[in-house]
Design an enzyme around this catalytic site. Structure first.
Site, PDB file in Angstrom:
ATOM      1  N   LYS A  38     -64.236  33.844  93.600  1.00  0.00           N
ATOM      2  CA  LYS A  38     -63.027  33.702  94.410  1.00  0.00           C
ATOM      3  C   LYS A  38     -62.860  34.915  95.324  1.00  0.00           C
ATOM      4  O   LYS A  38     -63.352  35.995  94.993  1.00  0.00           O
ATOM      5  CB  LYS A  38     -61.794  33.634  93.495  1.00  0.00           C
ATOM      6  CG  LYS A  38     -61.657  32.359  92.702  1.00  0.00           C
ATOM      7  CD  LYS A  38     -60.388  32.388  91.837  1.00  0.00           C
ATOM      8  CE  LYS A  38     -60.212  31.113  91.043  1.00  0.00           C
ATOM      9  NZ  LYS A  38     -59.975  29.903  91.859  1.00  0.00           N
ATOM     10  N   ARG A  63     -62.107  21.824  84.358  1.00  0.00           N
ATOM     11  CA  ARG A  63     -62.473  20.448  83.988  1.00  0.00           C
ATOM     12  C   ARG A  63     -63.646  20.430  83.016  1.00  0.00           C
ATOM     13  O   ARG A  63     -63.770  19.509  82.220  1.00  0.00           O
ATOM     14  CB  ARG A  63     -62.752  19.642  85.269  1.00  0.00           C
ATOM     15  CG  ARG A  63     -63.902  20.137  86.064  1.00  0.00           C
ATOM     16  CD  ARG A  63     -63.895  19.620  87.495  1.00  0.00           C
ATOM     17  NE  ARG A  63     -62.912  20.305  88.343  1.00  0.00           N
ATOM     18  CZ  ARG A  63     -62.721  20.034  89.619  1.00  0.00           C
ATOM     19  NH1 ARG A  63     -63.414  19.072  90.219  1.00  0.00           N
ATOM     20  NH2 ARG A  63     -61.823  20.695  90.311  1.00  0.00           N
TER      21      ARG A  63
HETATM   22  N1  BES Z   1     -57.874  27.942  88.277  1.00  0.00           N
HETATM   23  C1  BES Z   1     -58.244  27.315  89.501  1.00  0.00           C
HETATM   24  C2  BES Z   1     -57.107  26.522  90.138  1.00  0.00           C
HETATM   25  C3  BES Z   1     -55.928  27.323  90.595  1.00  0.00           C
HETATM   26  C4  BES Z   1     -55.837  27.726  91.908  1.00  0.00           C
HETATM   27  C5  BES Z   1     -54.904  27.615  89.741  1.00  0.00           C
HETATM   28  C6  BES Z   1     -54.737  28.431  92.348  1.00  0.00           C
HETATM   29  C7  BES Z   1     -53.824  28.313  90.174  1.00  0.00           C
HETATM   30  C8  BES Z   1     -53.724  28.716  91.475  1.00  0.00           C
HETATM   31  C9  BES Z   1     -59.415  26.355  89.273  1.00  0.00           C
HETATM   32  O1  BES Z   1     -60.279  26.701  88.254  1.00  0.00           O
HETATM   33  C10 BES Z   1     -60.186  26.333  90.534  1.00  0.00           C
HETATM   34  O2  BES Z   1     -60.671  27.355  90.901  1.00  0.00           O
HETATM   35  N2  BES Z   1     -60.261  25.199  91.187  1.00  0.00           N
HETATM   36  C11 BES Z   1     -60.945  25.085  92.429  1.00  0.00           C
HETATM   37  C12 BES Z   1     -61.646  23.757  92.449  1.00  0.00           C
HETATM   38  C13 BES Z   1     -62.629  23.621  93.579  1.00  0.00           C
HETATM   39  C14 BES Z   1     -63.803  24.575  93.357  1.00  0.00           C
HETATM   40  C15 BES Z   1     -63.115  22.206  93.630  1.00  0.00           C
HETATM   41  C16 BES Z   1     -59.901  25.169  93.550  1.00  0.00           C
HETATM   42  O3  BES Z   1     -58.780  24.682  93.353  1.00  0.00           O
HETATM   43  O4  BES Z   1     -60.198  25.770  94.558  1.00  0.00           O
HETATM   44 ZN    ZN Z   2     -61.767  28.070  88.900  1.00  0.00          ZN
END
Ligand code: BES
Ligand code: ZN
Ligand code: ZN
Length: 509
Positions: free
Chosen positions: A289, A363
């Site tokens: 990230k 997931r």
């Molecule tokens: N933990 C994150 C989702 C999240 C984002 C929670 C912002 C709280 C605040 C999750 O694991 C994630 O990173 N999801 C990705 C999915 C994508 C790679 C398809 C996302 O939401 O960007």
């Molecule tokens: Zn994630």
């Protein structure tokens, strides 16, 4: 902080602040239900208050310094004719619209204002028809939730002298059902604050195993069964999806299992599973990230904290259905051992998954936990997970997303959320969305591409619930509050815990 019921009348209460709820009267013929102040001062929850304090209520109303609008407050020192040090009017809005949500918010607002002023003891007066079970329960919740601050790690000694010791709810008549309502509200809000405390903890202090030890201590305190599946056990069981996420971290993963199965319910045909995503920190892994805002990813275990908190309340409130919580816990880190994009893992269920993005880890761990819940005999599943950033793009921060394979069960969950003031919004789950989840090399990819990200994440999960009725709550939008509200501190909200508790308590076979 203690909250107690009293029948001592307002005029006799010796306290730092006597709080009257005050309701504005809507003018007849108002358009759009908009509340405009009428020409008479607000009606308060202390009979004859205006006269008792020499017309002060009328005076602040005439000056338009207080009209009774929701969450408005005004304060008078040393009110003549009363034994309290202060008199507070707290706006309840229009009385006909004053329900549990409004009461919860108002109680939190009053508490936070008085606490900031250094008041340590106050009384909320509920004369007339206000002292119902539902309102007393909601007020207790609002007070306890409002009292929460995510400041466990601050050493500032100043906070010690801003502390509420006692709140009295002054009601016309005591009763066993009001006492029970107060008890219920207290248990639920304390459980929600327990969840918020866990979510506040930073990832260096709250690893998967630390979270497990908090859960097991809670279980011992409240008489729940607790089992922690460690890494070795999960290897034996072939939790390939979960273990693939965990392998990049030096912190070992675990699956926390908490059981409420009293012997009287042992033969029940229904068994509810509460499943919660417990990523104690989500760096994204190799699909890392951006650094900005990454510190917030400590809240990626809010789903796990929610189901653990819900079990804390259920152990005390004793729902009519067996309930088991499952919290898969991992840390998602990049390292030389970390899972790579393109890796293929085999889930506990048996399907193979191509990991196209290591940041879509929630997931993967939920897949194995959901299948495990079904194979442990659960008949209905509800999960809470901070699953996708996309859910906040769709809904903002007011609603959590709801996704389900079963309309009837979904309606039950949404109804429970309504009763608890936790806003939930249902998304489509047409099977055509499965077309977004195609992998050239495995049964499934772990991402579905650019569009409908929260839906494709849910369609992915659906593969692992073995066709059992299942509802998924995407709480990435609601689990964290960026700015404090008058009734609620900044930080973890604990939202969706009350929906889960209500769902279990109101269960009908
Ligand atoms: N933990 C994150 C989702 C999240 C984002 C929670 C912002 C709280 C605040 C999750 O694991 C994630 O990173 N999801 C990705 C999915 C994508 C790679 C398809 C996302 O939401 O960007
Ligand atoms: Zn994630
Ligand atoms: Zn995550």
């Amino acid at each position: 902080m203690e909250i107690i019921l009293t029948t001592t009348p307002a005029s006799e209460l010796e306290t730092g602040a006597l709080v009257a709820l005050a309701f504005c009267k809507a003018k007849n013929g108002d358009k759009n239900g908009e509340i405009k102040p009428a020409d008479t001062p607000p009606e308060t929850s202390i009979d004859g208050l205006d006269a008792a304090v020499g017309g002060w209520v009328s005076e602040v109303y005439a000056a338009r310094e207080f009209t009774g609008k929701a969450l408005e407050t005004v304060l008078l020192h040393r009110p003549a004719g009363l034994k309290a040090a202060r008199l507070v009017l707290a706006g309840g809005g229009s009385k006909s619209k004053f329900g549990t949500c409004e009461a919860r918010k108002l109680a939190g607002t009053v508490l936070r204002k008085l606490k900031a002023k250094g008041v340590s003891d106050f009384a909320l007066c509920l004369e007339g028809d206000l002292a119902t079970d539902a309102i007393v329960e909601a007020l207790a919740e609002g007070l306890i939730l409002g009292d929460f601050e995510p400041d466990a790690h601050k050493t500032d000694p100043k906070k010690a002298d801003k502390k509420i010791d006692r709140i009295r709810l002054s009601v016309p008549e005591a009763s066993a059902s009001l006492t029970e309502a107060l008890r219920r509200g207290t248990i639920i809000a304390e459980a929600q604050n327990f969840t918020r405390t866990l979510v506040t903890e930073p990832a260096n202090l709250l690893t998967p195993l630390k979270l497990a030890s908090h859960a097991s201590a809670m279980a011992a305190e409240f008489g729940l069964e607790c089992e922690i599946l460690d890494e070795a056990r999960m290897k034996q069981l072939s939790f390939g999806a979960l273990l693939g996420v965990a392998q990049g971290s030096a912190e070992p993963p675990c699956l926390i299992v908490l059981k409420y199965v009293p012997s009287a319910l042992a033969s029940s045909s229904d068994h509810l599973a509460l499943v919660g995503k417990g990523v104690t920190f989500d760096t994204g892994g190799i699909s890392i990230k951006p650094s900005e805002g990454m510190e917030k990813m400590k809240y990626d275990m809010a789903g796990a904290a929610t189901v653990i908190g819900a079990m804390r309340a259920l152990a005390q409130l004793k729902p009519p259905i067996p309930v088991t919580a499952f919290a898969p816990c991992v840390e998602n880190m990049p390292s030389e051992r970390a899972q790579r994009p393109g890796d293929i893992v085999t889930s506990y269920q048996g399907k193979t998954i191509e990991v196209l993005n290591t940041d879509a880890e929630g997931r993967l761990i939920l897949a194995d936990a959901l299948t495990y819940a079904v194979r442990q005999g659960c008949t209905h599943l509800i999960d809470a997970a901070t699953l996708t950033g996309a859910i906040a793009i769709a809904l903002g921060h007011l609603y959590a997303g709801v996704f389900s394979n079963n309309e009837e069960f979904q309606s039950k969950v949404i109804a429970a959320g309504k009763l608890e003031g936790e806003r939930l919004w249902a998304f489509p789950m047409d099977d055509d969305y499965n077309d977004y989840l195609k992998s050239a090399f495995a049964d499934l990819p772990n991402i579905g591409g650019r569009y409908g990200g929260s839906i494709t994440a849910s369609k992915f999960l659906e593969n692992f619930v073995e066709s059992k009725p299942w509802v998924h709550l995407d709480i990435a939008s609601t689990a964290w509050l960026d700015d404090a509200k008058p009734h609620f501190a900044k930080g973890p909200t604990g939202l969706s815990i009350r929906t889960m508790i209500r769902l279990a308590l109101d269960w009908k076979a």
